[in-house]
Design a protein around this motif. Structure first.
Motif, mmCIF file in Angstrom:
data_model
loop_
_atom_site.group_PDB
_atom_site.id
_atom_site.type_symbol
_atom_site.label_atom_id
_atom_site.label_comp_id
_atom_site.label_asym_id
_atom_site.label_seq_id
_atom_site.Cartn_x
_atom_site.Cartn_y
_atom_site.Cartn_z
ATOM 1 N N LEU A 1 -2.141 7.893 -14.038
ATOM 2 C CA LEU A 1 -1.980 9.205 -14.680
ATOM 3 C C LEU A 1 -3.300 9.698 -15.264
ATOM 4 N N ARG A 2 -4.003 8.812 -15.924
ATOM 5 C CA ARG A 2 -5.275 9.205 -16.534
ATOM 6 C C ARG A 2 -6.263 9.703 -15.484
ATOM 7 N N LYS A 3 -6.226 9.111 -14.291
ATOM 8 C CA LYS A 3 -7.114 9.557 -13.208
ATOM 9 C C LYS A 3 -6.699 10.926 -12.672
ATOM 10 N N MET A 4 -5.416 11.224 -12.735
ATOM 11 C CA MET A 4 -4.894 12.461 -12.138
ATOM 12 C C MET A 4 -4.964 13.664 -13.073
ATOM 13 N N ILE A 5 -4.888 13.447 -14.383
ATOM 14 C CA ILE A 5 -4.870 14.607 -15.282
ATOM 15 C C ILE A 5 -6.246 15.260 -15.341
ATOM 16 N N SER A 6 -6.228 16.542 -15.516
ATOM 17 C CA SER A 6 -7.478 17.297 -15.580
ATOM 18 C C SER A 6 -8.214 17.009 -16.888
ATOM 19 N N ALA B 1 0.832 -1.206 0.000
ATOM 20 C CA ALA B 1 0.000 0.000 0.000
ATOM 21 C C ALA B 1 0.867 1.258 0.000
ATOM 22 N N ARG B 2 1.977 1.231 0.681
ATOM 23 C CA ARG B 2 2.856 2.399 0.727
ATOM 24 C C ARG B 2 3.456 2.664 -0.652
ATOM 25 N N HIS B 3 3.839 1.602 -1.354
ATOM 26 C CA HIS B 3 4.340 1.788 -2.719
ATOM 27 C C HIS B 3 3.257 2.384 -3.611
ATOM 28 N N GLN B 4 2.035 1.915 -3.452
ATOM 29 C CA GLN B 4 0.929 2.446 -4.255
ATOM 30 C C GLN B 4 0.728 3.938 -3.980
ATOM 31 N N LEU B 5 0.862 4.322 -2.716
ATOM 32 C CA LEU B 5 0.743 5.730 -2.344
ATOM 33 C C LEU B 5 1.822 6.563 -3.026
ATOM 34 N N GLU B 6 3.039 6.056 -3.070
ATOM 35 C CA GLU B 6 4.132 6.780 -3.723
ATOM 36 C C GLU B 6 3.912 6.870 -5.232
ATOM 37 N N HIS B 7 3.375 5.820 -5.829
ATOM 38 C CA HIS B 7 3.075 5.854 -7.264
ATOM 39 C C HIS B 7 2.021 6.922 -7.553
ATOM 40 N N GLU B 8 1.027 7.020 -6.677
ATOM 41 C CA GLU B 8 -0.001 8.052 -6.847
ATOM 42 C C GLU B 8 0.590 9.453 -6.721
ATOM 43 N N ARG B 9 1.491 9.620 -5.782
ATOM 44 C CA ARG B 9 2.130 10.928 -5.617
ATOM 45 C C ARG B 9 2.887 11.332 -6.877
ATOM 46 N N PHE B 10 3.615 10.380 -7.451
ATOM 47 C CA PHE B 10 4.378 10.687 -8.654
ATOM 48 C C PHE B 10 3.438 10.993 -9.822
ATOM 49 N N ALA B 11 2.373 10.233 -9.952
ATOM 50 C CA ALA B 11 1.387 10.505 -11.007
ATOM 51 C C ALA B 11 0.798 11.903 -10.828
ATOM 52 N N ARG B 12 0.527 12.284 -9.594
ATOM 53 C CA ARG B 12 -0.020 13.619 -9.324
ATOM 54 C C ARG B 12 0.998 14.704 -9.702
ATOM 55 N N ARG C 1 2.444 18.945 -13.620
ATOM 56 C CA ARG C 1 3.375 19.512 -14.614
ATOM 57 C C ARG C 1 2.693 19.669 -15.964
ATOM 58 N N LEU C 2 1.905 18.676 -16.348
ATOM 59 C CA LEU C 2 1.170 18.762 -17.618
ATOM 60 C C LEU C 2 0.159 19.904 -17.575
ATOM 61 N N GLU C 3 -0.471 20.101 -16.445
ATOM 62 C CA GLU C 3 -1.424 21.205 -16.293
ATOM 63 C C GLU C 3 -0.722 22.551 -16.419
ATOM 64 N N ARG C 4 0.444 22.684 -15.774
ATOM 65 C CA ARG C 4 1.202 23.939 -15.889
ATOM 66 C C ARG C 4 1.601 24.203 -17.336
ATOM 67 N N GLY C 5 2.034 23.168 -18.030
ATOM 68 C CA GLY C 5 2.410 23.335 -19.433
ATOM 69 C C GLY C 5 1.246 23.803 -20.283
ATOM 70 N N LEU C 6 0.083 23.265 -20.013
ATOM 71 C CA LEU C 6 -1.106 23.681 -20.757
ATOM 72 C C LEU C 6 -1.456 25.130 -20.422
ATOM 73 N N ASN C 7 -1.380 25.481 -19.157
ATOM 74 C CA ASN C 7 -1.654 26.871 -18.746
ATOM 75 C C ASN C 7 -0.675 27.858 -19.382
ATOM 76 N N ASP C 8 0.560 27.408 -19.599
ATOM 77 C CA ASP C 8 1.590 28.253 -20.215
ATOM 78 C C ASP C 8 1.558 28.203 -21.742
#
Length: 144
Positions: free
Chosen positions: A109-114, A68-79, A84-91
């Protein structure tokens, strides 16, 4: 850059972000990301109790469950990548987006992107190309 295209090649612990134009003749490496916690052995992760986001009132603490801790870290990295993708789009740094990642991480990643970023997604591939030499990536990721 008119009709700019970003290509994100990622897995649960590393990512590379490339930019190109509509001809895709040259890929420019924009950024590299590393998430060391995703690579740490479970016993080391379990020893880190200073995580304010670990667990909830309704679920066991991730520190008590190595997977579960590894899964949490994977989610953090995806977020982090999604932000970063959101900032690039805003810029206005890109108009179209391609993502290549292993199936489980691609799902995160698909769950995290706007929704806005998702609308720019022209292709997502279930493949881990992080360790593929950069010169070979255009052959593996079809952009046309």
């Amino acid at each position: 850059m008119a009709d700019a295209l970003w290509i994100l090649v990622a897995n649960a612990s590393r990512a590379k972000l490339f930019a190109t134009d509509e001809r895709a003749e040259r890929w420019d490496l924009r950024e590299e990301f590393q998430h060391e916690e995703s690579r740490m052995p479970s016993r080391e992760l379990m020893g880190q109790f200073d995580n304010p986001n670990a667990g909830t009132l309704h679920k066991p603490q991730p520190e008590n469950e190595p997977d579960a801790r590894h899964q949490l870290e994977h989610e953090r990295f995806a977020r982090e990548l999604a932000q970063r993708l959101e900032r690039g789009l805003n810029d206005h740094a890109y108009d179209r987006l391609v993502i290549a990642a292993p199936p489980e991480f691609l799902g995160r990643l698909r769950k995290m992107i706007s929704r806005r970023v998702h609308q720019r997604l022209m292709l997502d591939m279930r493949a881990d190309y992080v360790n593929v030499p950069e010169r070979e990536l255009p052959e593996r990721i079809p952009l046309s």
